[in-house]
Design a protein around this motif. Structure first.
Motif, mmCIF file in Angstrom:
data_model
loop_
_atom_site.group_PDB
_atom_site.id
_atom_site.type_symbol
_atom_site.label_atom_id
_atom_site.label_comp_id
_atom_site.label_asym_id
_atom_site.label_seq_id
_atom_site.Cartn_x
_atom_site.Cartn_y
_atom_site.Cartn_z
ATOM 1 N N ALA A 224 5.537 -62.539 17.690
ATOM 2 C CA ALA A 224 6.517 -61.490 17.973
ATOM 3 C C ALA A 224 7.903 -61.864 17.465
ATOM 4 O O ALA A 224 8.619 -61.024 16.913
ATOM 5 N N THR B 210 2.996 -49.386 20.685
ATOM 6 C CA THR B 210 2.174 -49.017 19.527
ATOM 7 C C THR B 210 3.025 -48.845 18.274
ATOM 8 O O THR B 210 2.502 -48.867 17.168
ATOM 9 N N SER C 9 -2.571 -56.220 13.877
ATOM 10 C CA SER C 9 -2.023 -55.174 14.731
ATOM 11 C C SER C 9 -2.976 -53.988 14.771
ATOM 12 O O SER C 9 -4.058 -53.997 14.183
ATOM 13 N N PHE D 114 -8.357 -54.055 21.298
ATOM 14 C CA PHE D 114 -8.117 -55.472 21.036
ATOM 15 C C PHE D 114 -9.211 -56.401 21.574
ATOM 16 O O PHE D 114 -9.478 -57.441 20.979
ATOM 17 N N SER E 295 0.964 -52.947 18.831
ATOM 18 C CA SER E 295 0.545 -53.883 19.870
ATOM 19 C C SER E 295 0.270 -53.173 21.192
ATOM 20 O O SER E 295 0.451 -51.969 21.322
ATOM 21 N N SER E 296 -0.140 -53.971 22.176
ATOM 22 C CA SER E 296 -0.409 -53.467 23.525
ATOM 23 C C SER E 296 0.810 -53.687 24.407
ATOM 24 O O SER E 296 1.411 -54.769 24.383
ATOM 25 N N GLU F 158 -4.075 -62.451 14.494
ATOM 26 C CA GLU F 158 -4.599 -61.239 15.124
ATOM 27 C C GLU F 158 -3.927 -60.028 14.485
ATOM 28 O O GLU F 158 -2.703 -59.916 14.511
ATOM 29 N N LYS G 26 0.771 -56.799 26.673
ATOM 30 C CA LYS G 26 0.873 -58.142 26.088
ATOM 31 C C LYS G 26 2.165 -58.360 25.296
ATOM 32 O O LYS G 26 2.653 -59.479 25.210
ATOM 33 N N SER G 27 2.703 -57.324 24.697
ATOM 34 C CA SER G 27 3.883 -57.499 23.849
ATOM 35 C C SER G 27 5.143 -57.676 24.698
ATOM 36 O O SER G 27 5.225 -57.178 25.820
ATOM 37 N N SER H 3 -0.132 -58.643 15.073
ATOM 38 C CA SER H 3 0.263 -58.068 16.357
ATOM 39 C C SER H 3 1.385 -58.907 16.977
ATOM 40 O O SER H 3 1.622 -60.046 16.583
ATOM 41 N N SER H 4 2.048 -58.338 17.978
ATOM 42 C CA SER H 4 3.153 -59.031 18.651
ATOM 43 C C SER H 4 2.758 -59.522 20.033
ATOM 44 O O SER H 4 3.578 -59.575 20.952
ATOM 45 N N HIS H 5 1.485 -59.895 20.200
ATOM 46 C CA HIS H 5 1.001 -60.339 21.513
ATOM 47 C C HIS H 5 1.408 -61.777 21.813
ATOM 48 O O HIS H 5 1.744 -62.110 22.945
#
Length: 503
Positions: free
Chosen positions: A442, A190, A305, A341, A194-195, A303, A198-199, A435-437
């Motif tokens: 990332a 976080t 964050s 998300f 991100s999650s 997407e 997934k990150s 986001s960094s998914h």
């Protein structure tokens, strides 16, 4: 003198401006809000003082460089306090776990909560230290424009050594087995919006910063960092305009040549630096015809964050049992990220984070100054009624944990993704931009130098190297160095050309 215009007075813009002004550039920073620091915003409600953010300070050496590079000493401006036992984590099981830079103290807790983790903790510290070392030496101090950059000598091996293909959640299962303890370390995702499911595991390096190097706070409030940067910038002769907003970047023949303010004033400059949200600033300040690499459709496809639902609550009586950093975890941590998300709604059972700076710095505020944050999706809130309902649900949860909110509250202010979007021009209210998914997002964050426009650069948390106050500051230092090096090369080429002509 070479003129530089910086749009936004966040830490990245200020750090960049300081270096450039010292190097002989004429720098003007234009900030739409009435304070410098961006999201590092001071808030005063009666006798209560709050930092909107960031609440956790790491990597103090990065801030020191901003000062030392220009012949100043950080200690003349700031007093940093290290928090040895920095975060209390409370679980639904009733157990709690305090994060600390003392490994023996941590292991003694893990022995009761997670024996597997106790056995592996030294290995964990060693591995996150290695991840940090690889990232710091190979990635933090340079920009990446495409995947081909990772193929340069030495970088390919470094890239794959930082576990880019493994998720953070999977990585932490190598070292811990308790679902409660896993929540603590997975929460680092976080920090980049991100999650953890997934990150990339790469960002587990945050554990090195918090568990090896330590967490810090600033005497008088973390916003003192922005104040100090502003002082140094102006001392060097830089110009800082608050409460003024840029409406457009002037681009001529694919080169930035200045900006136009909302009041119609035009300011010329050879270089323009955007210290703001990459997506919003690119859409609003640059005409679509001038940014073929980033059409509006492409920008809208990113997407966002995590955003936040924030309550600033001033409690009249000092609450000694609320730590400087205090976290209450939900029953089902994975579901929280699914709500954010996948379903794009406020979590039904959220993690609640509290920053209570008065715990460490008693003179900063009356009573207890609680910065209460819940992770939220980057979407619009439905109504004022929905905001009030969610606030009351958070208060009820905290009162279940023994925190007397309703009986003690004297000051209150709420920020939603909507207000964050408005205040900081943040894309849909996202705190960290993209986001960094996805591996692309990332590791290939928007580049610091514009693809389409010469003389246009980006700094801040939504570009390389990423979010968080040290990374934002590094982005400013990196861009300043790139601009200074470019001009040195131009001057050198001119000198060589003149010598060749004369001979």
């Amino acid at each position: 003198m070479k003129k530089v215009i910086i749009i936004g007075a966040g830490l990245g813009g200020l750090a960049c401006g300081i270096q450039l002004q010292h190097a002989g550039f004429d720098v003007t920073i234009i900030e739409k809000n009435g304070h410098a620091g961006g999201k590092m915003m001071p808030v005063k409600i009666g006798d209560y003082s709050f930092d909107f953010g960031p609440n956790t300070i790491t990597m103090p050496g990065v801030f020191k460089r901003v000062f030392s590079n220009v012949g100043e000493s950080m200690e003349d401006y700031l007093e940093l306090i290290r928090l040895d036992h920095h975060t209390k984590n409370v679980f639904r099981s009733g157990d709690s776990f305090i994060q600390s830079i003392d490994p023996h103290f941590v292991i003694s807790q893990l022995a009761m909560l997670d024996p597997y983790g106790a056995k592996n903790y030294w290995g964990y510290l060693k591995e996150v230290n290695r991840l940090y070392g690889q990232a710091e030496s190979g990635f933090f101090h340079r920009s990446f424009h495409s995947w081909l950059d990772y193929l340069s000598p030495g970088l390919t091996k470094a890239f794959f050594s930082v576990r880019p293909l493994e998720t953070m959640a999977h990585f932490h299962k190598r070292f811990f087995s308790s679902p409660d303890i896993l929540q603590v370390f997975n929460r680092y995702a976080t920090y980049i919006g991100s999650s953890p499911y997934k990150s990339p595991a790469t960002f587990s390096l945050i554990g090195h910063l918090e568990m090896n190097e330590g967490v810090f706070t600033v005497k008088g409030g973390n916003t003192k960092i922005a104040d100090a940067f502003s002082q140094v910038f102006k001392k060097l002769g830089g110009t800082l305009h608050l409460n003024e907003e840029v409406s457009q970047i002037v681009i001529e023949k694919q080169r930035a040549s200045g900006v136009q303010l909302k009041n119609g004033t035009k300011i010329k400059g050879e270089t323009v630096i955007i210290n703001g949200d990459f997506i919003t600033a690119t859409k609003q300040l640059i005409k679509e015809k001038d940014r073929p690499s980033f059409s509006t459709k492409k920008l809208d496809a990113y997407e966002p964050s995590i955003s936040a639902f924030v309550i600033l609550a001033g409690l009249k009586t000092f609450q000694k049992d609320i730590h400087h950093h205090h976290v209450f975890f939900p029953e089902d941590y994975r579901k929280e990220f699914q709500d954010i998300f996948t379903h794009q709604k406020l979590p039904d059972d959220p993690t609640i984070y509290i920053s209570h700076s008065a715990y460490t710095d008693r003179g900063i505020s009356k009573g207890s100054n609680l910065f209460i944050l819940v992770n939220a999706p980057a979407v619009q809130m439905q109504s004022e009624e929905a905001v009030t309902h969610y606030k009351e649900a958070i208060y009820s949860r905290l009162e279940e944990q023994g925190i007397p909110i309703r009986s003690e509250i004297e000051a209150e202010k709420i920020y939603t993704p909507d207000s964050i979007a408005h205040l900081f021009h943040a894309y849909k209210g996202a705190l960290y931009g993209v986001s960094s998914h996805k591996k692309k997002d990332a590791f290939l964050r928007p580049r610091n130098a514009s693809k389409d426009t010469a003389g246009l650069f980006y700094v801040g948390g939504t570009t390389h190297p990423g979010g968080g106050s040290p990374m934002v500051t590094l982005s400013g230092l990196n861009v300043a160095k790139e601009i200074i090096d470019q001009h040195k090369k131009k001057d050198s080429d001119r000198t060589k050309s003149k010598k060749s002509t004369n001979s």
